[in-house]
Design a protein around this motif. Structure first.
Motif, PDB file in Angstrom:
ATOM      1  N   TYR A 218       1.204  -1.191   0.370  1.00 20.59           N
ATOM      2  CA  TYR A 218      -0.073  -0.317   0.167  1.00 20.59           C
ATOM      3  C   TYR A 218       0.351   0.965   0.171  1.00 20.59           C
ATOM      4  CZ  TYR A 218      -3.761   3.587   1.145  1.00 20.59           C
ATOM      5  OH  TYR A 218      -4.825   4.180   0.549  1.00 20.59           O
ATOM      6  N   TRP A 219       1.580   1.764   0.732  1.00 20.61           N
ATOM      7  CA  TRP A 219       2.881   2.845   0.561  1.00 20.61           C
ATOM      8  C   TRP A 219       3.983   2.731  -0.293  1.00 20.61           C
ATOM      9  CZ3 TRP A 219       3.320   6.567   2.233  1.00 20.61           C
ATOM     10  CH2 TRP A 219       4.695   7.680   2.160  1.00 20.61           C
ATOM     11  N   ILE A 220       4.384   2.080  -1.058  1.00 21.51           N
ATOM     12  CA  ILE A 220       4.939   2.391  -2.352  1.00 21.51           C
ATOM     13  C   ILE A 220       3.677   2.192  -3.717  1.00 21.51           C
ATOM     14  CG2 ILE A 220       6.317   1.154  -3.534  1.00 21.51           C
ATOM     15  CD1 ILE A 220       7.597  -0.733  -1.359  1.00 21.51           C
ATOM     16  N   SER A 221       2.882   1.720  -3.543  1.00 22.51           N
ATOM     17  CA  SER A 221       1.778   1.690  -4.634  1.00 22.51           C
ATOM     18  C   SER A 221       1.251   3.389  -4.166  1.00 22.51           C
ATOM     19  CB  SER A 221       0.749   1.131  -3.891  1.00 22.51           C
ATOM     20  OG  SER A 221       1.173  -0.100  -3.905  1.00 22.51           O
ATOM     21  N   GLY A 222       1.089   3.968  -3.080  1.00 20.96           N
ATOM     22  CA  GLY A 222       0.658   5.207  -2.533  1.00 20.96           C
ATOM     23  C   GLY A 222       2.194   6.360  -3.131  1.00 20.96           C
ATOM     24  N   VAL A 223       2.982   6.019  -3.217  1.00 16.60           N
ATOM     25  CA  VAL A 223       4.044   7.296  -3.906  1.00 16.60           C
ATOM     26  C   VAL A 223       4.090   6.887  -5.627  1.00 16.60           C
ATOM     27  CG1 VAL A 223       6.954   7.623  -3.823  1.00 16.60           C
ATOM     28  CG2 VAL A 223       5.834   6.453  -2.249  1.00 16.60           C
ATOM     29  N   ALA A 224       4.023   5.985  -6.483  1.00 22.80           N
ATOM     30  CA  ALA A 224       3.457   5.132  -7.566  1.00 22.80           C
ATOM     31  C   ALA A 224       2.022   5.959  -7.597  1.00 22.80           C
ATOM     32  CB  ALA A 224       3.155   4.114  -7.986  1.00 22.80           C
ATOM     33  N   GLU A 225       1.003   6.075  -6.466  1.00 25.12           N
ATOM     34  CA  GLU A 225      -0.312   6.451  -7.094  1.00 25.12           C
ATOM     35  C   GLU A 225       0.066   8.672  -7.073  1.00 25.12           C
ATOM     36  OE1 GLU A 225      -3.865   5.665  -7.112  1.00 25.12           O
ATOM     37  OE2 GLU A 225      -2.815   4.565  -8.465  1.00 25.12           O
ATOM     38  N   THR A 226       1.233   8.979  -6.537  1.00 26.55           N
ATOM     39  CA  THR A 226       0.722  10.314  -6.280  1.00 26.55           C
ATOM     40  C   THR A 226       2.403  10.385  -7.044  1.00 26.55           C
ATOM     41  OG1 THR A 226       2.163  10.115  -4.398  1.00 26.55           O
ATOM     42  CG2 THR A 226       0.028  10.341  -3.982  1.00 26.55           C
ATOM     43  N   ASN A 227       2.609   9.944  -8.034  1.00 25.62           N
ATOM     44  CA  ASN A 227       3.414  10.282  -9.318  1.00 25.62           C
ATOM     45  C   ASN A 227       5.237  10.661  -8.809  1.00 25.62           C
ATOM     46  OD1 ASN A 227       2.522   9.724 -11.962  1.00 25.62           O
ATOM     47  ND2 ASN A 227       1.196  10.948 -11.346  1.00 25.62           N
ATOM     48  N   ARG A 228       5.477  10.029  -7.872  1.00 28.55           N
ATOM     49  CA  ARG A 228       6.661  10.575  -7.224  1.00 28.55           C
ATOM     50  C   ARG A 228       7.901   9.691  -6.906  1.00 28.55           C
ATOM     51  NH1 ARG A 228       7.094  15.075  -4.425  1.00 28.55           N
ATOM     52  NH2 ARG A 228       8.030  14.344  -3.271  1.00 28.55           N
ATOM     53  N   ALA A 229       9.063  10.675  -7.127  1.00 29.76           N
ATOM     54  CA  ALA A 229      10.217   9.653  -6.745  1.00 29.76           C
ATOM     55  C   ALA A 229      10.315   8.359  -6.711  1.00 29.76           C
ATOM     56  CB  ALA A 229      11.530  10.578  -7.245  1.00 29.76           C
ATOM     57  N   PRO A 230      10.742   7.069  -6.809  1.00 28.90           N
ATOM     58  CA  PRO A 230      11.394   6.938  -8.148  1.00 28.90           C
ATOM     59  C   PRO A 230      10.254   6.593  -9.192  1.00 28.90           C
ATOM     60  CG  PRO A 230      12.023   5.138  -6.807  1.00 28.90           C
ATOM     61  CD  PRO A 230      10.687   6.253  -6.212  1.00 28.90           C
ATOM     62  N   PHE A 231       8.894   7.268  -8.577  1.00 34.53           N
ATOM     63  CA  PHE A 231       7.907   6.788  -9.981  1.00 34.53           C
ATOM     64  C   PHE A 231       7.324   7.655 -10.785  1.00 34.53           C
ATOM     65  CE2 PHE A 231       7.686   3.744  -6.330  1.00 34.53           C
ATOM     66  CZ  PHE A 231       7.582   2.444  -6.499  1.00 34.53           C
ATOM     67  N   ASP A 232       7.843   8.890 -10.534  1.00 35.90           N
ATOM     68  CA  ASP A 232       7.770   9.692 -11.846  1.00 35.90           C
ATOM     69  C   ASP A 232       7.621  10.141 -13.354  1.00 35.90           C
ATOM     70  OD1 ASP A 232      10.744   9.665 -11.128  1.00 35.90           O
ATOM     71  OD2 ASP A 232      10.458  12.082 -10.346  1.00 35.90           O
ATOM     72  N   VAL A 233       7.175   9.246 -13.441  1.00 36.60           N
ATOM     73  CA  VAL A 233       7.741   8.286 -15.904  1.00 36.60           C
ATOM     74  C   VAL A 233       6.901   9.512 -15.976  1.00 36.60           C
ATOM     75  CG1 VAL A 233       8.691   6.301 -15.186  1.00 36.60           C
ATOM     76  CG2 VAL A 233       5.734   6.849 -15.722  1.00 36.60           C
ATOM     77  N   ALA A 234       5.634  10.116 -15.359  1.00 36.61           N
ATOM     78  CA  ALA A 234       4.911  11.229 -16.429  1.00 36.61           C
ATOM     79  C   ALA A 234       5.139  12.261 -16.284  1.00 36.61           C
ATOM     80  CB  ALA A 234       3.598  10.876 -15.188  1.00 36.61           C
ATOM     81  N   GLU A 235       6.500  12.569 -15.366  1.00 37.17           N
ATOM     82  CA  GLU A 235       6.838  13.645 -15.440  1.00 37.17           C
ATOM     83  C   GLU A 235       7.924  13.484 -15.615  1.00 37.17           C
ATOM     84  OE1 GLU A 235       6.599  15.796 -11.285  1.00 37.17           O
ATOM     85  OE2 GLU A 235       4.385  15.520 -11.252  1.00 37.17           O
ATOM     86  N   GLY A 236       8.080  12.789 -16.402  1.00 37.48           N
ATOM     87  CA  GLY A 236      10.382  12.497 -16.895  1.00 37.48           C
ATOM     88  C   GLY A 236      11.005  13.651 -17.691  1.00 37.48           C
ATOM     89  N   GLU A 237      11.218  14.590 -16.740  1.00 39.61           N
ATOM     90  CA  GLU A 237      12.710  15.888 -17.449  1.00 39.61           C
ATOM     91  C   GLU A 237      13.192  14.940 -18.773  1.00 39.61           C
ATOM     92  OE1 GLU A 237      11.270  15.759 -14.216  1.00 39.61           O
ATOM     93  OE2 GLU A 237      10.410  17.339 -14.426  1.00 39.61           O
ATOM     94  N   SER A 238      13.873  14.081 -18.312  1.00 45.19           N
ATOM     95  CA  SER A 238      15.233  13.763 -18.778  1.00 45.19           C
ATOM     96  C   SER A 238      14.292  12.978 -20.290  1.00 45.19           C
ATOM     97  CB  SER A 238      15.798  12.865 -17.900  1.00 45.19           C
ATOM     98  OG  SER A 238      15.472  11.884 -16.759  1.00 45.19           O
ATOM     99  N   GLU A 239      13.638  12.453 -20.340  1.00 44.17           N
ATOM    100  CA  GLU A 239      12.801  11.594 -21.527  1.00 44.17           C
ATOM    101  C   GLU A 239      12.296  12.517 -21.963  1.00 44.17           C
ATOM    102  OE1 GLU A 239      10.926   7.994 -19.424  1.00 44.17           O
ATOM    103  OE2 GLU A 239      13.161   8.379 -17.399  1.00 44.17           O
ATOM    104  N   ILE A 240      10.712  12.730 -21.905  1.00 44.70           N
ATOM    105  CA  ILE A 240      10.038  13.538 -22.553  1.00 44.70           C
ATOM    106  C   ILE A 240       9.279  15.086 -21.619  1.00 44.70           C
ATOM    107  CG2 ILE A 240       8.426  10.949 -22.834  1.00 44.70           C
ATOM    108  CD1 ILE A 240       6.489  11.173 -20.160  1.00 44.70           C
TER     109      ILE A 240
END
Length: 370
Positions: A218-240
């Protein structure tokens, strides 16, 4: 505690209040609770940006904000003023209505979820029996703001970031849903207040122990749900470039980040409620401390109260900052593999284990037949 606050109100004000119709009293009480919770949450969100920069600065041997106000405490307000006065530019070929409404669709669910969150044993805006379903429904709505923001801008870079975020949120939303099934099995109720009360008695009764794998998921999924690092692929500045909000500026840009931090506060609070006893004190149930429960100033330390929920929430907020300063961004395929091939199977297996624990009356189910 409510009686203490009531005693501070002058007698003439209490008499005027008693003359009001019950419906007006109810509406005024609910409105006051909404305003109080909204103001507190927004202030916590504002200063979370300050503490994040301070924490990461400390980890990276930097100073962080220290110019605006004493030790930089005015920095969040300076950021707000800067973003408010900046021009909001709407791309010429975008869908103007959806472009404007998308930031609100990200922020409103994060704030509306607080309607069912109990901050202590007597303060909650709406004490409904289906609180867990309400939380699950509203936390799932935030993705619509991200998707619409990426699509409405008519930009391939923004749309790519939105699609990556949508796929990520769907994957981790399923894992979070299964983890909440485990909470429902342990507490026997969908009411968040009852979930906290099911963990009364001190540290040893918290759901963290029998549901440890579900807590981690739940906690790690919550980090991913909020698009926070290290799961911030939606805002991957170095990629998109900058993800779904690349075309946003000014206050519209600020609303997305307000929603992100509001979701962080929400996930931190829900994790504390579901697994760490919410407002409960770890020292509950210790006979030697019971004589301190009624103390006006530090009784909460032994009997529980809002400060304990805030302390637990602050710990998880610190963990958000810690992860951002520590881990590099995951590749997109790694994030999908973790969500679909690791977390979902783990939650399903542990729900089966939880069923066995309930059958043999182990953990929260001990003494059911007694």
């Amino acid at each position: 505690m409510p009686e203490l606050f009531a005693s501070l109100v002058p007698a003439f004000a209490q008499d005027a209040w008693n003359l009001l119709p019950p419906l007006v009293q109810y509406l005024a009480t609910v409105l006051f609770k909404i305003l109080l919770v909204a103001i507190v949450v927004i202030l916590i969100v504002a200063f979370s940006t300050y503490f994040e920069r301070k924490v990461i600065g400390s980890m990276q041997a930097r100073v962080g904000p220290n110019r605006v106000g004493p030790i930089g405490l005015g920095q969040p307000f300076a950021d707000v003023i800067k973003l408010l006065v900046k021009e909001v530019i709407v791309p010429a070929k975008s869908n103007r209505f959806l472009f404007v409404i998308a930031p609100l669709l990200s922020l409103i669910p994060a704030l509306a979820t607080w309607a069912v969150i109990p901050v202590n044993d007597w303060f909650v805006i709406a004490d409904i029996n289906a609180g867990l379903l309400y939380v699950l429904a509203l936390t799932s709505l935030g993705v619509y703001g991200v998707i619409l923001a990426g699509w409405a801008t008519n930009s391939k870079y923004a749309f790519l970031g939105a699609m990556r975020s949508a796929a990520q949120i769907v994957a981790y939303e399923i894992a979070m849903g299964f983890a909440l099934v485990g909470i429902l099995m342990a507490a026997g109720s969908l009411n968040l207040g009852e979930i906290v009360r099911a963990q009364e008695g001190g540290l040893q009764y918290w759901f963290l122990w029998p549901l440890l794998p579900l807590f981690l998921v739940y906690w790690i999924s919550g980090v991913a749900e909020t698009n926070r690092a290290p799961f911030d692929v939606a805002e991957g500045e170095s990629e998109i470039v900058a993800g779904f909000h690349v075309e946003y500026s000014g206050v519209a840009f600020a609303l997305f980040f307000l929603a992100e931090y509001a979701n962080m506060v929400l996930i931190a609070s829900l994790t504390a409620i579901f697994f760490l006893g919410g407002w409960g004190s770890p020292f509950e149930g210790i006979a030697a401390f019971e004589r301190f429960h009624d103390n006006l100033f530090f009784g909460w330390f032994f009997a529980g109260g809002f400060p304990w929920l805030f302390i637990k929430m602050a710990f998880f907020m610190y963990t958000f900052f810690w992860l951002r300063a520590t881990f590099p961004r995951y590749r997109y395929d790694q994030i999908m593999r973790l969500g679909w091939k690791v977390f979902i199977p783990v939650t399903i297996v542990w729900i089966a284990v939880e069923g066995a624990m309930a059958w043999f009356e182990v953990g929260p189910w001990a003494g059911l037949t007694g």
